[in-house]
Scaffold this motif. Sequence first.
Motif, PDB file in Angstrom:
ATOM      1  N   TYR A 544       0.815  -1.221   0.000  1.00 58.49           N
ATOM      2  CA  TYR A 544       0.000   0.000   0.000  1.00 58.49           C
ATOM      3  C   TYR A 544       0.852   1.277   0.000  1.00 58.49           C
ATOM      4  O   TYR A 544       0.303   2.380  -0.035  1.00 58.49           O
ATOM      5  N   HIS A 545       2.149   1.099   0.046  1.00 59.84           N
ATOM      6  CA  HIS A 545       3.046   2.252   0.122  1.00 59.84           C
ATOM      7  C   HIS A 545       4.138   2.158  -0.949  1.00 59.84           C
ATOM      8  O   HIS A 545       5.202   2.754  -0.808  1.00 59.84           O
ATOM      9  N   HIS A 546       3.831   1.428  -2.019  1.00 64.74           N
ATOM     10  CA  HIS A 546       4.827   1.205  -3.068  1.00 64.74           C
ATOM     11  C   HIS A 546       5.312   2.510  -3.693  1.00 64.74           C
ATOM     12  O   HIS A 546       6.467   2.625  -4.121  1.00 64.74           O
ATOM     13  N   ASN A 547       4.440   3.514  -3.734  1.00 61.63           N
ATOM     14  CA  ASN A 547       4.821   4.796  -4.343  1.00 61.63           C
ATOM     15  C   ASN A 547       5.929   5.494  -3.564  1.00 61.63           C
ATOM     16  O   ASN A 547       6.626   6.360  -4.100  1.00 61.63           O
ATOM     17  N   ASP A 548       6.124   5.117  -2.285  1.00 63.89           N
ATOM     18  CA  ASP A 548       7.247   5.694  -1.538  1.00 63.89           C
ATOM     19  C   ASP A 548       8.587   5.265  -2.135  1.00 63.89           C
ATOM     20  O   ASP A 548       9.592   5.968  -1.990  1.00 63.89           O
ATOM     21  N   LEU A 549       8.586   4.111  -2.791  1.00 60.43           N
ATOM     22  CA  LEU A 549       9.803   3.658  -3.465  1.00 60.43           C
ATOM     23  C   LEU A 549       9.988   4.318  -4.818  1.00 60.43           C
ATOM     24  O   LEU A 549      11.111   4.602  -5.239  1.00 60.43           O
ATOM     25  N   THR A 550       8.896   4.533  -5.511  1.00 60.31           N
ATOM     26  CA  THR A 550       8.976   4.961  -6.912  1.00 60.31           C
ATOM     27  C   THR A 550       8.908   6.465  -7.105  1.00 60.31           C
ATOM     28  O   THR A 550       9.375   6.983  -8.114  1.00 60.31           O
ATOM     29  N   ASP A 675       1.979  -5.478  -5.403  1.00 63.80           N
ATOM     30  CA  ASP A 675       1.483  -6.625  -4.632  1.00 63.80           C
ATOM     31  C   ASP A 675       2.617  -7.480  -4.095  1.00 63.80           C
ATOM     32  O   ASP A 675       2.530  -8.034  -3.001  1.00 63.80           O
ATOM     33  N   ASN A 676       3.672  -7.602  -4.871  1.00 65.94           N
ATOM     34  CA  ASN A 676       4.818  -8.399  -4.428  1.00 65.94           C
ATOM     35  C   ASN A 676       5.947  -7.549  -3.838  1.00 65.94           C
ATOM     36  O   ASN A 676       6.974  -8.099  -3.422  1.00 65.94           O
ATOM     37  N   SER A 677       5.749  -6.223  -3.836  1.00 64.79           N
ATOM     38  CA  SER A 677       6.785  -5.298  -3.354  1.00 64.79           C
ATOM     39  C   SER A 677       8.124  -5.564  -4.037  1.00 64.79           C
ATOM     40  O   SER A 677       9.190  -5.581  -3.416  1.00 64.79           O
ATOM     41  N   VAL A 678       8.056  -5.767  -5.356  1.00 71.25           N
ATOM     42  CA  VAL A 678       9.250  -5.966  -6.175  1.00 71.25           C
ATOM     43  C   VAL A 678       9.443  -4.730  -7.047  1.00 71.25           C
ATOM     44  O   VAL A 678       8.479  -4.179  -7.603  1.00 71.25           O
ATOM     45  N   ILE A 679      10.671  -4.311  -7.144  1.00 67.04           N
ATOM     46  CA  ILE A 679      11.000  -3.147  -7.960  1.00 67.04           C
ATOM     47  C   ILE A 679      12.300  -3.449  -8.692  1.00 67.04           C
ATOM     48  O   ILE A 679      13.192  -4.106  -8.150  1.00 67.04           O
ATOM     49  N   ALA A 680      12.387  -3.023  -9.966  1.00 66.42           N
ATOM     50  CA  ALA A 680      13.594  -3.321 -10.749  1.00 66.42           C
ATOM     51  C   ALA A 680      13.827  -2.236 -11.783  1.00 66.42           C
ATOM     52  O   ALA A 680      12.879  -1.652 -12.322  1.00 66.42           O
ATOM     53  N   TRP A 681      15.098  -1.978 -12.055  1.00 66.44           N
ATOM     54  CA  TRP A 681      15.473  -1.021 -13.084  1.00 66.44           C
ATOM     55  C   TRP A 681      16.831  -1.388 -13.657  1.00 66.44           C
ATOM     56  O   TRP A 681      17.553  -2.206 -13.089  1.00 66.44           O
ATOM     57  N   ALA A 682      17.142  -0.752 -14.769  1.00 67.52           N
ATOM     58  CA  ALA A 682      18.465  -0.887 -15.366  1.00 67.52           C
ATOM     59  C   ALA A 682      19.206   0.431 -15.220  1.00 67.52           C
ATOM     60  O   ALA A 682      18.624   1.507 -15.341  1.00 67.52           O
ATOM     61  N   ARG A 683      20.516   0.331 -14.948  1.00 66.97           N
ATOM     62  CA  ARG A 683      21.400   1.491 -14.926  1.00 66.97           C
ATOM     63  C   ARG A 683      22.364   1.362 -16.095  1.00 66.97           C
ATOM     64  O   ARG A 683      22.839   0.259 -16.411  1.00 66.97           O
ATOM     65  N   LYS A 684      22.646   2.484 -16.755  1.00 63.51           N
ATOM     66  CA  LYS A 684      23.469   2.466 -17.960  1.00 63.51           C
ATOM     67  C   LYS A 684      24.627   3.441 -17.830  1.00 63.51           C
ATOM     68  O   LYS A 684      24.464   4.562 -17.328  1.00 63.51           O
ATOM     69  N   GLY A 685      25.797   3.006 -18.324  1.00 66.37           N
ATOM     70  CA  GLY A 685      26.966   3.862 -18.347  1.00 66.37           C
ATOM     71  C   GLY A 685      26.985   4.749 -19.578  1.00 66.37           C
ATOM     72  O   GLY A 685      26.021   4.822 -20.346  1.00 66.37           O
ATOM     73  N   ARG A 686      28.103   5.382 -19.812  1.00 68.14           N
ATOM     74  CA  ARG A 686      28.222   6.310 -20.932  1.00 68.14           C
ATOM     75  C   ARG A 686      28.631   5.616 -22.223  1.00 68.14           C
ATOM     76  O   ARG A 686      28.666   6.240 -23.275  1.00 68.14           O
TER      77      ARG A 686
END
Length: 768
Positions: A544-550, A675-686
């Motif tokens: 219920y608080h996932h937006n605190d992460l995003t 619902d699963n409290s999972v968050i993922a992203w990609a980080r990219k270099g130059r």
Amino acid sequence: MTVDAPRTRPPAPPSRMPQTAAMHANASSEPARIVTPSRHAGLHPDAVEAIMAANHGDPFAVLGPHEIGPGQWEVRAVLPEARAAAVILGDTRIEMERRHPAGFFVGAFAHDRRPDYRIAVEAWDNTERVRRDPYEFGETLDQDEIHLLRDVGNDAVQRVLGAQGVTIGGIEGFRFAVWAPNARRVSVVGDFNDWDGRRHPMRLWHDGGVWELFIPDLPKGTNYKFEIRGPDGTLLPLKADPVAFASQQPPETASRVNGRPAPRWHDAAWMTGRGKADHRHSPISIYEVHLGSWARVPEEGNRYLTYRELAQRLIPYVKEMGFTHIELLPITEHPFDGSWGYQPVSLFAPTSRFGAPEDFAEFVNAAHEAGIGVLLDWVPGHFPLDAHGLGLFDGTHLYEHADPRQGFHQDWGTYIYNFGRTEVAAFLAANARFWLEEYHLDGLRVDAVASMLYLDYSRRPGEWVPNQYGGNENLDAIDFMRRTNEATYSHAPGTMTVAEESTSWPGVSHPTYTGGLGFGFKWNMGWMHDTLRFIAKDPIHRRYHHNDLTFGLLYAFSENFILPLSHDEVVHGKGSLFGKMPGDRWQKFANLRAYLGFMWGHPGKKLLFMGGEFGQEREWNHNQSLDWHLLEDRFHAGLKDLVRDLNRLYVGTPALHARDTEAAGFQWLVADDADNSVIAWARKGRHEGEIAVVVSNFTPVPRHGYRIGVPAPGYYREAINTDAAAYGGGNVGNYGGVEALCEPSHGQDCSLCLSLPPLGTLIFVREG
């Protein structure tokens, strides 16, 4: 330093025509002829009374050598400690007459030139000391230097004011100078004159408000203050020197004669490289430290470590932990330990709690030799009410606003600098340059910027004064910050300034030429509060608080951000980072490990307050050492190892730091799995193919076969798993890495099929 300044002053009335040191050196060495003193020649009794009452505004008009007629001279001196005194002219001794019972002496003699003399003082214990007379020396400042004290961004303050070690005509001593334009009289008092304001009154430069006096043969380390009589004649509490370069150790409050710092630097390689630094594209991981409580010596009364001991213990620790910088809570001299340094009095003096200024320079030397940058928490936002400090300095509101709606900080019970007064703004800007240039510090974290930006900060209606346009913006403070940032980046290339700014003020870390404030970085306080609020929730409620992460990613690239987990979050009943975590002991550690992994994978530079790296369990206490014994526990030791490995991965992986401040360096992979409290992203270099993937599972449920789309094919090495057994976890993971399959997912052509550990963060680095 050597000052080309006069050693003598023409007789009263005062003249601005200097008597040069060379002229003085050529004075006749012929024996003087003693003459009968005249009680009426050149000296009015009222002047003597004013001098002896320490109430004379121009002591050079009375004291020192004066030609009272052709070839007729008097040397006048205030010597309360003397039983008898004499003027020494070469081999001739001329006894001085006591003209006032409190110790005003006059020696009269005939001499064809301005005399070069000493004064022999016979004390009441029959000992005798021969010394130079401060009042035989002329002006040691010039008008151009005085004018530069109003130039915001110039370094004249630390060159002109304070106790400067100088040599005049071959004679060494210290020149004292202080800005006190409204004072009726200012004297230097200290150990050397029994704190007697009658003995060393200063000369006033009326057009600059600066008082100055050269005192020869004064030993380094002498304690001193300024005795000031205000404009109404009131004698003020003794004042510490605003530009003191050293101070007594609190609770003592005197300044110390030290001269401008002149350390023996051996960090040339660091300083050369610093000028080429590109901080926005470089890894910055900061270890925030309070030097008085990082570690103490319990076997010796729980004393502080010295600067040199800290250089031997703290810096190798920071190096081993992989941090790139140390940030010091304020070490400018402050009277109250409980302020942690945030209520400084002597802005130019490293606190004497840990040693001498030269010792602090050795600490910086050691850091640079280890490849560690040093940042200082800098406090231009307010200053304390201590009687020996800057408040009502010359009997008027000199440094602070007179109106308490502008000049008094209600939250902290402190004064607020009057940024609109040019001399005050120049004083502060010069101080910023001082630490970066004189002590080779690598940056300043500027405290409480929001309180400076807003006139109504923490004030109710009627408690603040609008600006000239009716707004709540502090236009003077804005101008001050911009000009200070311009000065620091111009004169100390490769350094950084960081704003602790807690509001949505636009352009804090944008260049001044675009309308920004000109800071290099800004603390992301919103990210800190949001994510700490999230991680403190029981995992069952986190969906219920996932937006605190995003939410932080909506504005993550609007400024050059630093992600701070600072001292402010582990004091005043907030508990430690470890204490904020929910669940049983195992879950607390797992939550904290997952959270730190999430932070190190998130866009933005990093800052962690000491103790957080090993899970200090109790709230921070500035009066005692961190609980290093906790490292005997495998969970605490494992957490420390994780932070070390996170730093090493962050520093060594361009994808995790090179585009920290650029939206092009970030790509969402999973943002909506609340619902699963999972968050993922990609980080990219130059560079093409520099990719890291960060995945966090903030529930205690392991998730096998969890598919995540990735931006490119290849092998993704599992570089960090916060659930690894080595860190105290359950060892749920992906056997060292996963090959991306050509199976579309999350809008990507390729994907990874992962096992997500419970309460864990994974960081993958693409190889090949």
